[in-house]
Design a protein around this motif. Structure first.
Motif, PDB file in Angstrom:
ATOM      1  N   LYS A  10       0.467  -1.022   0.088  1.00  0.00           N
ATOM      2  CA  LYS A  10       0.009   0.148  -0.331  1.00  0.00           C
ATOM      3  C   LYS A  10       0.930   1.026  -0.017  1.00  0.00           C
ATOM      4  O   LYS A  10       0.146   2.632  -0.004  1.00  0.00           O
ATOM      5  CB  LYS A  10      -1.124  -0.669   1.277  1.00  0.00           C
ATOM      6  CG  LYS A  10      -1.945  -1.112   0.959  1.00  0.00           C
ATOM      7  CD  LYS A  10      -3.089  -1.122   1.918  1.00  0.00           C
ATOM      8  CE  LYS A  10      -3.784  -1.631   2.159  1.00  0.00           C
ATOM      9  NZ  LYS A  10      -4.150  -2.576   3.499  1.00  0.00           N
TER      10      LYS A  10
ATOM     11  N   CYS B 141       3.230   2.532   1.842  1.00  0.00           N
ATOM     12  CA  CYS B 141       3.445   3.090   3.563  1.00  0.00           C
ATOM     13  C   CYS B 141       4.380   3.817   3.151  1.00  0.00           C
ATOM     14  O   CYS B 141       4.837   4.701   4.266  1.00  0.00           O
ATOM     15  CB  CYS B 141       2.960   2.759   4.023  1.00  0.00           C
ATOM     16  SG  CYS B 141       3.654   0.736   4.754  1.00  0.00           S
TER      17      CYS B 141
ATOM     18  N   ILE C 143       7.014   2.421   5.179  1.00  0.00           N
ATOM     19  CA  ILE C 143       8.180   1.797   6.253  1.00  0.00           C
ATOM     20  C   ILE C 143       8.828   1.243   5.689  1.00  0.00           C
ATOM     21  O   ILE C 143      10.154   1.333   6.212  1.00  0.00           O
ATOM     22  CB  ILE C 143       7.579   0.873   7.327  1.00  0.00           C
ATOM     23  CG1 ILE C 143       5.984   1.809   8.022  1.00  0.00           C
ATOM     24  CG2 ILE C 143       8.250   0.036   7.861  1.00  0.00           C
ATOM     25  CD1 ILE C 143       5.632   1.163   8.654  1.00  0.00           C
TER      26      ILE C 143
ATOM     27  N   PRO D 282       4.227  -4.027   6.610  1.00  0.00           N
ATOM     28  CA  PRO D 282       2.861  -4.102   7.890  1.00  0.00           C
ATOM     29  C   PRO D 282       1.519  -5.211   6.464  1.00  0.00           C
ATOM     30  O   PRO D 282       0.842  -5.538   6.437  1.00  0.00           O
ATOM     31  CB  PRO D 282       1.683  -2.918   8.161  1.00  0.00           C
ATOM     32  CG  PRO D 282       3.043  -2.434   7.247  1.00  0.00           C
ATOM     33  CD  PRO D 282       4.195  -2.179   6.915  1.00  0.00           C
ATOM     34  N   ASP D 283       2.005  -4.586   5.534  1.00  0.00           N
ATOM     35  CA  ASP D 283       1.195  -5.447   4.350  1.00  0.00           C
ATOM     36  C   ASP D 283       1.212  -7.061   3.748  1.00  0.00           C
ATOM     37  O   ASP D 283       0.672  -7.414   2.693  1.00  0.00           O
ATOM     38  CB  ASP D 283       1.401  -4.467   3.004  1.00  0.00           C
ATOM     39  CG  ASP D 283       0.493  -3.725   3.211  1.00  0.00           C
ATOM     40  OD1 ASP D 283      -0.182  -3.414   4.327  1.00  0.00           O
ATOM     41  OD2 ASP D 283       0.625  -1.994   2.501  1.00  0.00           O
TER      42      ASP D 283
ATOM     43  N   CYS E 180      -5.435   0.461   6.770  1.00  0.00           N
ATOM     44  CA  CYS E 180      -4.938   1.092   5.858  1.00  0.00           C
ATOM     45  C   CYS E 180      -3.374   0.903   5.705  1.00  0.00           C
ATOM     46  O   CYS E 180      -2.500   0.785   6.444  1.00  0.00           O
ATOM     47  CB  CYS E 180      -5.049   3.033   7.418  1.00  0.00           C
ATOM     48  SG  CYS E 180      -6.818   2.907   7.585  1.00  0.00           S
ATOM     49  N   PRO E 181      -2.928   2.156   5.356  1.00  0.00           N
ATOM     50  CA  PRO E 181      -1.313   1.835   4.641  1.00  0.00           C
ATOM     51  C   PRO E 181      -0.901   3.035   6.062  1.00  0.00           C
ATOM     52  O   PRO E 181      -0.720   3.616   6.711  1.00  0.00           O
ATOM     53  CB  PRO E 181      -1.375   3.478   3.594  1.00  0.00           C
ATOM     54  CG  PRO E 181      -2.442   3.414   2.933  1.00  0.00           C
ATOM     55  CD  PRO E 181      -3.718   2.860   3.974  1.00  0.00           C
ATOM     56  N   GLY E 182       0.362   1.916   6.157  1.00  0.00           N
ATOM     57  CA  GLY E 182       1.596   1.847   7.888  1.00  0.00           C
ATOM     58  C   GLY E 182       0.729   1.462   9.054  1.00  0.00           C
ATOM     59  O   GLY E 182       1.045   1.356  10.131  1.00  0.00           O
ATOM     60  N   CYS E 183      -0.355   1.000   9.057  1.00  0.00           N
ATOM     61  CA  CYS E 183      -1.358   0.446  10.058  1.00  0.00           C
ATOM     62  C   CYS E 183      -0.227  -0.455  10.469  1.00  0.00           C
ATOM     63  O   CYS E 183       0.233  -1.581   9.657  1.00  0.00           O
ATOM     64  CB  CYS E 183      -1.950  -0.162  10.265  1.00  0.00           C
ATOM     65  SG  CYS E 183      -2.617  -1.305  11.305  1.00  0.00           S
TER      66      CYS E 183
ATOM     67  N   ALA F 151       3.441   6.883   9.510  1.00  0.00           N
ATOM     68  CA  ALA F 151       4.273   5.097  10.311  1.00  0.00           C
ATOM     69  C   ALA F 151       5.182   5.297  10.666  1.00  0.00           C
ATOM     70  O   ALA F 151       5.568   4.853  11.808  1.00  0.00           O
ATOM     71  CB  ALA F 151       3.468   4.461   9.249  1.00  0.00           C
TER      72      ALA F 151
END
Lengths: 75, 275
Positions: free
Chosen positions: A17, A19, A21, A60-61, B23-26, B219
């Motif tokens: 997604k 993010c 990270i 996280p994905d 969500c992205p980064g959760c 995040a």
């Protein structure tokens, strides 16, 4: 990473997604987000592989996995 | 069960539900990853694990894992898991919960499961907010934090999950964060193998609500915060800054009787050995 080894980043762009990270925590700056905002291994030769694994552990994905290959294995 | 030595997420998840809804980064996805790795390293059979969850972002986890799973009602996951465990004591019961699900709606179930010392692993994924319903403050938000329902900051004190679990009688209590993903995995492994009620609190970021409302950044920045604001139990840094959050294993008590075993003994006594 051991001698004669290379690293493949198995990335599932449908699951990613974007993010960021993994990009943020990569100690060797191997990863970047592409134009769609999905992760991409732009400098895989710099990756230290199984010694680190931070991207895989913190994604996280579940979208990135590190595979170490012996040189010549996939030739 | 997968007999592959090499770990692959895809052997442990229901791929048809991915990408997941978080969500992205959760941070919850990082907890999921740590849990799957823990199960892989313990070489547990997927058919011997039951994930029971309530309601909330965190509770969605039971739908994603390829184990037996029960998605139950808000706060009552531990009650359902208690029933499962008593009828099938050989199964590994794992209950992922959010901070609100575990300690507000399910607060009573939480303390009583701990008091009984029943062999269940409770994972409290603490993001300090109700994410799914729109960012209301939770009993773990703490004072002075902003939330949708606290635009002028909260005045409620927060629980300390570790102290609460200790006081209620949990026989294994640990805390880690999603920044320390590998450490989380190790604590989860110990908690799953522990005979008795085990609680693992994992601090997990909610960049969408908690982070945005409290201006804690994206995040990755919130995860950097976990690195800066937490220390190992008894670290010297606590002398200068007592507000740092301690990580580690706080309780590991193997002497107390486990509930299902004690229950079996009662049956044995009542039946005078005829059972």
């Amino acid at each position: 990473m051991g001698k004669g080894k290379s690293v493949t980043h198995v990335i599932d762009k449908e699951w990613c997604k974007g993010c960021g990270i993994c990009v943020h925590f990569c100690p060797k700056k191997v990863l970047e987000l592409d134009r769609r905002g999905k992760v991409e291994a732009v400098r895989p030769e710099d990756c230290i592989g199984e010694k680190c694994m931070l991207c895989e552990l913190r994604c996280p994905d579940l979208a990135i996995q590190i595979k170490e290959n012996q040189e010549g294995e996939n030739d | 069960m997968s007999t592959n030595k090499e770990f692959d997420f895809k052997n442990y998840v229901r791929g048809r539900y991915f990408p997941h809804i978080w969500c992205p980064g959760c941070g919850h996805g990082i907890v999921l990853g740590a849990l799957l790795r823990a199960v892989h390293e313990l070489e547990l059979d997927k058919n011997n694990i039951v994930m029971t969850s309530g309601i909330g972002c965190s509770s969605r986890i039971s739908g994603y894992v390829d184990f037996h799973s029960l998605h139950t009602i808000h706060g009552r996951a531990l009650a359902f898991a208690t029933g499962v465990k008593l009828s099938r004591p050989n199964l590994k019961a794992i209950v992922p919960m959010g901070d609100g699900d575990a300690l507000a709606i399910g607060g009573n179930h939480f303390i009583h499961a701990a008091r009984r010392n029943i062999d269940i692993t409770a994972i409290v994924m603490n993001n300090r907010i109700y994410g799914m319903t729109g960012g209301q403050f939770s009993p773990l938000s703490g004072t002075g934090k902003k939330a949708t329902t606290a635009p002028y900051t909260t005045i409620d004190n927060n629980f300390d999950v570790v102290e609460l679990a200790k006081a209620a009688g949990a026989s294994f209590v640990a805390r880690s964060t999603v920044f320390h993903a590998s450490e989380s995995k190790e604590y989860l492994k110990k908690a799953i193998m522990h005979k008795g009620f085990s609680v693992v609190e994992i601090l997990s970021q909610c960049p969408t609500y908690y982070g945005r409302k409290n201006k804690e950044g994206d995040a990755a920045t919130m995860m950097e915060g976990y690195r800066k604001n937490t220390v190992k139990i008894g670290s010297k840094k606590l002398d200068t800054n007592p507000d740092l959050i301690q990580r580690g294993i706080f309780v590991e008590d193997t002497d107390r009787p486990e509930y299902c075993e004690a229950y079996d003994e009662i049956i044995e006594t009542a039946m005078k050995g005829k059972a």
